[in-house]
Design a protein around this motif. Structure first.
Motif, PDB file in Angstrom:
ATOM      1  N   ALA A 110       8.133 -10.500   1.874  1.00  0.00           N
ATOM      2  CA  ALA A 110       9.071 -11.190   2.758  1.00  0.00           C
ATOM      3  C   ALA A 110       9.408 -10.327   3.973  1.00  0.00           C
ATOM      4  CB  ALA A 110      10.340 -11.546   1.994  1.00  0.00           C
ATOM      5  N   THR A 111       9.610  -9.037   3.738  1.00  0.00           N
ATOM      6  CA  THR A 111       9.937  -8.123   4.840  1.00  0.00           C
ATOM      7  C   THR A 111       8.784  -8.015   5.825  1.00  0.00           C
ATOM      8  OG1 THR A 111      11.393  -6.858   3.386  1.00  0.00           O
ATOM      9  CG2 THR A 111      10.655  -5.778   5.402  1.00  0.00           C
ATOM     10  N   LEU A 112       7.563  -7.921   5.303  1.00  0.00           N
ATOM     11  CA  LEU A 112       6.389  -7.837   6.175  1.00  0.00           C
ATOM     12  C   LEU A 112       6.250  -9.095   7.028  1.00  0.00           C
ATOM     13  CD1 LEU A 112       3.788  -6.260   3.725  1.00  0.00           C
ATOM     14  CD2 LEU A 112       4.612  -5.241   5.847  1.00  0.00           C
ATOM     15  N   PHE A 113       6.380 -10.257   6.404  1.00  0.00           N
ATOM     16  CA  PHE A 113       6.230 -11.509   7.147  1.00  0.00           C
ATOM     17  C   PHE A 113       7.305 -11.627   8.237  1.00  0.00           C
ATOM     18  CE2 PHE A 113       3.664 -14.529   4.203  1.00  0.00           C
ATOM     19  CZ  PHE A 113       2.754 -13.519   3.948  1.00  0.00           C
ATOM     20  N   ALA A 114       8.552 -11.283   7.893  1.00  0.00           N
ATOM     21  CA  ALA A 114       9.634 -11.374   8.872  1.00  0.00           C
ATOM     22  C   ALA A 114       9.427 -10.380  10.004  1.00  0.00           C
ATOM     23  CB  ALA A 114      10.978 -11.134   8.183  1.00  0.00           C
ATOM     24  N   ALA A 115       8.982  -9.165   9.676  1.00  0.00           N
ATOM     25  CA  ALA A 115       8.745  -8.154  10.710  1.00  0.00           C
ATOM     26  C   ALA A 115       7.613  -8.571  11.640  1.00  0.00           C
ATOM     27  CB  ALA A 115       8.427  -6.812  10.046  1.00  0.00           C
ATOM     28  N   LEU A 116       6.577  -9.203  11.100  1.00  0.00           N
ATOM     29  CA  LEU A 116       5.478  -9.678  11.943  1.00  0.00           C
ATOM     30  C   LEU A 116       5.951 -10.794  12.873  1.00  0.00           C
ATOM     31  CD1 LEU A 116       2.632  -9.639   9.290  1.00  0.00           C
ATOM     32  CD2 LEU A 116       2.728  -8.236  11.352  1.00  0.00           C
ATOM     33  N   LEU A 129      -1.921 -12.571  10.614  1.00  0.00           N
ATOM     34  CA  LEU A 129      -1.502 -11.232  10.186  1.00  0.00           C
ATOM     35  C   LEU A 129      -0.704 -11.280   8.889  1.00  0.00           C
ATOM     36  CD1 LEU A 129      -0.452  -9.384  13.480  1.00  0.00           C
ATOM     37  CD2 LEU A 129      -2.406  -8.877  11.990  1.00  0.00           C
ATOM     38  N   CYS A 130       0.019 -12.356   8.664  1.00  0.00           N
ATOM     39  CA  CYS A 130       0.738 -12.500   7.387  1.00  0.00           C
ATOM     40  C   CYS A 130      -0.261 -12.560   6.237  1.00  0.00           C
ATOM     41  CB  CYS A 130       1.608 -13.752   7.412  1.00  0.00           C
ATOM     42  SG  CYS A 130       3.102 -13.612   8.433  1.00  0.00           S
ATOM     43  N   GLY A 131      -1.335 -13.327   6.418  1.00  0.00           N
ATOM     44  CA  GLY A 131      -2.371 -13.370   5.391  1.00  0.00           C
ATOM     45  C   GLY A 131      -3.012 -12.013   5.170  1.00  0.00           C
ATOM     46  N   TYR A 132      -3.286 -11.311   6.282  1.00  0.00           N
ATOM     47  CA  TYR A 132      -3.842  -9.952   6.208  1.00  0.00           C
ATOM     48  C   TYR A 132      -2.908  -9.021   5.439  1.00  0.00           C
ATOM     49  CZ  TYR A 132      -4.240  -5.206   8.235  1.00  0.00           C
ATOM     50  OH  TYR A 132      -4.298  -3.844   8.433  1.00  0.00           O
ATOM     51  N   SER A 133      -1.621  -9.082   5.747  1.00  0.00           N
ATOM     52  CA  SER A 133      -0.646  -8.194   5.100  1.00  0.00           C
ATOM     53  C   SER A 133      -0.522  -8.487   3.617  1.00  0.00           C
ATOM     54  CB  SER A 133       0.723  -8.338   5.780  1.00  0.00           C
ATOM     55  OG  SER A 133       0.647  -7.990   7.140  1.00  0.00           O
ATOM     56  N   ILE A 215      -9.799  -3.256   7.512  1.00  0.00           N
ATOM     57  CA  ILE A 215      -8.701  -2.848   8.403  1.00  0.00           C
ATOM     58  C   ILE A 215      -9.200  -2.726   9.834  1.00  0.00           C
ATOM     59  CG2 ILE A 215      -7.097  -0.964   8.927  1.00  0.00           C
ATOM     60  CD1 ILE A 215      -7.023  -0.434   5.852  1.00  0.00           C
ATOM     61  N   GLY A 216     -10.378  -2.113  10.006  1.00  0.00           N
ATOM     62  CA  GLY A 216     -10.957  -1.984  11.342  1.00  0.00           C
ATOM     63  C   GLY A 216     -11.253  -3.326  11.968  1.00  0.00           C
ATOM     64  N   ALA A 217     -11.696  -4.307  11.168  1.00  0.00           N
ATOM     65  CA  ALA A 217     -11.981  -5.638  11.694  1.00  0.00           C
ATOM     66  C   ALA A 217     -10.716  -6.326  12.196  1.00  0.00           C
ATOM     67  CB  ALA A 217     -12.656  -6.491  10.619  1.00  0.00           C
ATOM     68  N   TRP A 218      -9.591  -6.043  11.571  1.00  0.00           N
ATOM     69  CA  TRP A 218      -8.328  -6.658  11.971  1.00  0.00           C
ATOM     70  C   TRP A 218      -7.641  -5.902  13.104  1.00  0.00           C
ATOM     71  CZ3 TRP A 218      -5.867 -11.141  10.735  1.00  0.00           C
ATOM     72  CH2 TRP A 218      -6.424 -11.901   9.702  1.00  0.00           C
ATOM     73  N   LEU A 219      -7.694  -4.574  13.066  1.00  0.00           N
ATOM     74  CA  LEU A 219      -6.910  -3.772  14.015  1.00  0.00           C
ATOM     75  C   LEU A 219      -7.746  -3.122  15.107  1.00  0.00           C
ATOM     76  CD1 LEU A 219      -4.456  -1.990  11.530  1.00  0.00           C
ATOM     77  CD2 LEU A 219      -4.266  -4.259  12.588  1.00  0.00           C
ATOM     78  N   GLY A 220      -9.074  -3.112  14.946  1.00  0.00           N
ATOM     79  CA  GLY A 220      -9.940  -2.492  15.948  1.00  0.00           C
ATOM     80  C   GLY A 220     -10.219  -1.031  15.633  1.00  0.00           C
ATOM     81  N   TRP A 221     -11.300  -0.528  16.219  1.00  0.00           N
ATOM     82  CA  TRP A 221     -11.680   0.861  15.941  1.00  0.00           C
ATOM     83  C   TRP A 221     -10.630   1.839  16.422  1.00  0.00           C
ATOM     84  CZ3 TRP A 221     -12.045   4.091  20.091  1.00  0.00           C
ATOM     85  CH2 TRP A 221     -12.212   3.509  21.349  1.00  0.00           C
ATOM     86  N   GLN A 222      -9.853   1.456  17.457  1.00  0.00           N
ATOM     87  CA  GLN A 222      -8.849   2.369  18.004  1.00  0.00           C
ATOM     88  C   GLN A 222      -7.748   2.688  16.992  1.00  0.00           C
ATOM     89  OE1 GLN A 222      -9.776  -0.587  19.235  1.00  0.00           O
ATOM     90  NE2 GLN A 222     -10.107  -0.531  21.446  1.00  0.00           N
ATOM     91  N   ALA A 223      -7.509   1.781  16.047  1.00  0.00           N
ATOM     92  CA  ALA A 223      -6.418   1.968  15.075  1.00  0.00           C
ATOM     93  C   ALA A 223      -6.841   2.792  13.871  1.00  0.00           C
ATOM     94  CB  ALA A 223      -5.907   0.602  14.614  1.00  0.00           C
ATOM     95  N   VAL A 267       0.686   0.453  11.184  1.00  0.00           N
ATOM     96  CA  VAL A 267       0.177   0.508  12.564  1.00  0.00           C
ATOM     97  C   VAL A 267       0.498  -0.758  13.359  1.00  0.00           C
ATOM     98  CG1 VAL A 267      -1.938   0.571  13.946  1.00  0.00           C
ATOM     99  CG2 VAL A 267      -1.584   2.252  12.135  1.00  0.00           C
ATOM    100  N   PRO A 268       0.224  -1.975  12.843  1.00  0.00           N
ATOM    101  CA  PRO A 268       0.565  -3.155  13.654  1.00  0.00           C
ATOM    102  C   PRO A 268       2.063  -3.389  13.800  1.00  0.00           C
ATOM    103  CG  PRO A 268      -0.274  -3.818  11.508  1.00  0.00           C
ATOM    104  CD  PRO A 268      -0.500  -2.343  11.613  1.00  0.00           C
ATOM    105  N   LEU A 269       2.878  -2.789  12.907  1.00  0.00           N
ATOM    106  CA  LEU A 269       4.324  -2.999  12.973  1.00  0.00           C
ATOM    107  C   LEU A 269       5.051  -1.857  13.665  1.00  0.00           C
ATOM    108  CD1 LEU A 269       5.054  -4.486   9.441  1.00  0.00           C
ATOM    109  CD2 LEU A 269       5.203  -5.650  11.639  1.00  0.00           C
ATOM    110  N   TYR A 270       4.328  -0.818  14.073  1.00  0.00           N
ATOM    111  CA  TYR A 270       4.993   0.355  14.632  1.00  0.00           C
ATOM    112  C   TYR A 270       5.906   0.017  15.812  1.00  0.00           C
ATOM    113  CZ  TYR A 270       5.669   4.720  17.160  1.00  0.00           C
ATOM    114  OH  TYR A 270       6.231   5.770  17.835  1.00  0.00           O
ATOM    115  N   PRO A 271       5.473  -0.790  16.809  1.00  0.00           N
ATOM    116  CA  PRO A 271       6.398  -1.121  17.911  1.00  0.00           C
ATOM    117  C   PRO A 271       7.651  -1.835  17.433  1.00  0.00           C
ATOM    118  CG  PRO A 271       4.133  -1.660  18.494  1.00  0.00           C
ATOM    119  CD  PRO A 271       4.147  -1.365  17.023  1.00  0.00           C
TER     120      PRO A 271
END
Length: 279
Positions: A110-116, A129-133, A215-223, A267-271
């Motif tokens: 629930a926290t992950l979905f709300a934060a996204l 991203l909710c499905g990914y998480s 993870i790389g497929a979702w966030l990119g090589w930079q992450a 990483v995707p939630l850091y900001p």
């Protein structure tokens, strides 16, 4: 302050996360046992034996019961978090304790979905991203319990990341998603073989390669570097703490998947975390 529609998205996805988290508890508990049955049947087939007859067992059958007394769990005893609190963490029939992890998984989801929703708003990308998480959270718990990262989750997660980028739901260019998957897999694959050549031991499993590829497929090589840094630091801290408490498993290992999952979620939630802590 988020707009009204964003507030609705946050609360709505938070509620959805509770429901999905309840289902994840079923996946975490049953999927490894389903795999064990599948492997036993495959071994029997290789020996030209008939598979052992057993009652149907999957994510929907049989109905959930108390593992201590077999009490069938009624619908009102299966409401996320609320039922656990009302039952005071015990079975209504035999008073056996209910694991705290059930509400913990529900609250985490629930926290992950709300934060996204807070971070990305009411968009298709947020839902993706909710499905990914949810998948990453399930993999973390399964790996911690069993040291397994099932292909039934890692491979669909990998392909889903590539598809989400290809159809334009994700702001991540498809090339970054593709190379994220390639670099994610090959980086841990290379470390695995280097460690094995130097020590003669296996330092991780192939499931870790597939998880980092997803993870790389979702966030990119930079992450990938931040994800690996978070995983390495958190894994080292937890490993040292377990060693100090003499709670390391036989062989002195700690599964790496849960810490990759921590990096994959952070990483995707850091900001959003920075915005929440420093408004």
């Amino acid at each position: 302050m988020p707009a009204i529609d964003s507030q609705l998205a946050i609360w709505g996805l938070g509620l959805l996360g509770l429901l999905v988290g309840s289902f994840l508890n079923v996946v975490i508990h049953r999927l490894p046992r389903m795999l064990e049955r599948r492997w036993a049947d495959e071994c029997a087939a290789l020996r030209d034996e008939s598979p052992a007859e057993a009652a149907p067992y999957d994510l929907t059958r049989p109905a959930s019961t108390c593992p201590a007394c077999g009490h069938a769990i009624r619908w009102f005893e299966n409401i996320p978090v609320l039922s656990f609190l009302c039952l005071r963490g015990r079975c209504s029939a035999c008073a056996a304790p209910i694991s705290w992890r059930y509400p913990a998984i529900e609250l985490a989801c629930a926290t992950l979905f709300a934060a996204l929703a807070w971070r990305y708003g009411a968009t298709l990308y947020t839902l993706a991203l909710c499905g990914y998480s949810a998948a990453v959270l399930a993999l973390a718990a399964i790996d911690w319990d069993t040291t397994l990262l099932p292909d039934d989750i890692t491979l669909p997660l990998l392909w889903a990341g590539l598809v989400v980028s290809a159809v334009g739901w994700s702001p991540l260019p498809w090339a970054d998603a593709f190379w994220g998957a390639v670099v994610g897999y090959l980086s841990l694959w290379s470390i695995y073989w280097l460690f094995k050549l130097l020590t003669g031991k296996e330092g991780m499993g192939y499931g870790d390669f597939k998880l980092l590829a997803a993870i790389g497929a979702w966030l990119g090589w930079q992450a990938l570097l931040p994800v690996i840094l978070v995983a390495s630091i958190s894994g080292t801290v937890v490993g040292l703490a377990l060693k100090w408490r003499s709670e390391l498993r036989e062989g002195g290992y700690v599964p790496f998947g849960p810490f990759l999952a921590l990096g994959a979620l952070a990483v995707p939630l850091y900001p959003a975390l920075v915005q929440w802590l420093l408004p």
